[in-house]
Design an enzyme around this catalytic site. Structure first.
Site, PDB file in Angstrom:
ATOM      1  N   CYS A  49      -0.293   4.097   2.377  1.00  0.00           N
ATOM      2  CA  CYS A  49       0.030   3.832   3.782  1.00  0.00           C
ATOM      3  C   CYS A  49       1.533   3.960   4.032  1.00  0.00           C
ATOM      4  CB  CYS A  49      -0.464   2.448   4.186  1.00  0.00           C
ATOM      5  SG  CYS A  49      -2.265   2.285   4.144  1.00  0.00           S
ATOM      6  N   CYS A  52       0.846  -1.201   0.000  1.00  0.00           N
ATOM      7  CA  CYS A  52       0.000   0.000   0.000  1.00  0.00           C
ATOM      8  C   CYS A  52       0.879   1.248   0.000  1.00  0.00           C
ATOM      9  CB  CYS A  52      -0.933   0.015   1.201  1.00  0.00           C
ATOM     10  SG  CYS A  52      -1.987   1.489   1.238  1.00  0.00           S
TER      11      CYS A  52
END
Length: 179
Positions: free
Chosen positions: A134, A131
């Protein structure tokens, strides 16, 4: 047990992983709790049963019960957040990014360990889970708390090696290579 056992289980074609696993768990700028929390979080995120069994046993020798719980919490929350935020990032309709997530993540605010440690573990899980949104958020938080790029890189290196070990061992156990 642990790192030594995994190094034995790695096939010859993964000699580099065998060496890297020894290196990232013995030569690190991470302190002991950061290192073994990163190892545990990465093993959970990597989803390899053998790798998790071996590394969890060794990690528990180095972590307090609170730190082990926090590492597991980081892996659990990132399993959710990484899918959610990676999806928002990939969707063409950016209106989704402006919508309230509606997902509980209270443990991030009070993880039971030093916030830097929890952020490093979240970064590691986010690296394994791929991700980018993130990763950027956790790296920004860590840099804002004074963590060096070298320490952040070490956490990412641990995550990448643990993940590669898990993938290699699990695939080798399912279909042993002939070479």
């Amino acid at each position: 047990m642990g790192v030594a056992r995994l190094r034995e289980l790695l096939p010859d074609y993964a000699k580099d992983l065998r060496l890297n696993l020894g290196s990232v768990t013995s030569q690190s700028q991470l302190n002991n709790q950061q290192l073994w929390g990163t190892v545990l979080t990465s093993a959970i995120a990597s989803r390899g049963a053998t790798t998790l069994t071996e590394l969890e046993a060794e990690a528990l020798e180095h972590l307090s019960p609170e730190a082990a719980k926090a590492a597991r919490t980081a892996a659990a929350l990132m399993a959710m957040n990484n899918v959610y935020y990676r999806t928002l990032h990939l969707l063409e309709d950016k209106e989704y990014s402006r919508m309230r997530a509606g997902l509980r993540m209270n443990a991030i605010a009070n993880p039971g360990v030093d916030k830097v440690d929890f952020e490093l573990w979240s970064l590691a899980a986010s690296a394994v889970n791929g991700c980018g949104m993130c990763l950027t958020a956790h790296e920004h938080e860590l840099r804002g708390r004074g963590v060096s790029r070298e320490v952040i890189q070490d956490a990412i290196r641990v995550a990448s090696v643990v993940h590669a070990v898990a993938v290699t061992i699990e695939s080798h156990e399912q279909v042993p290579a002939t070479a």
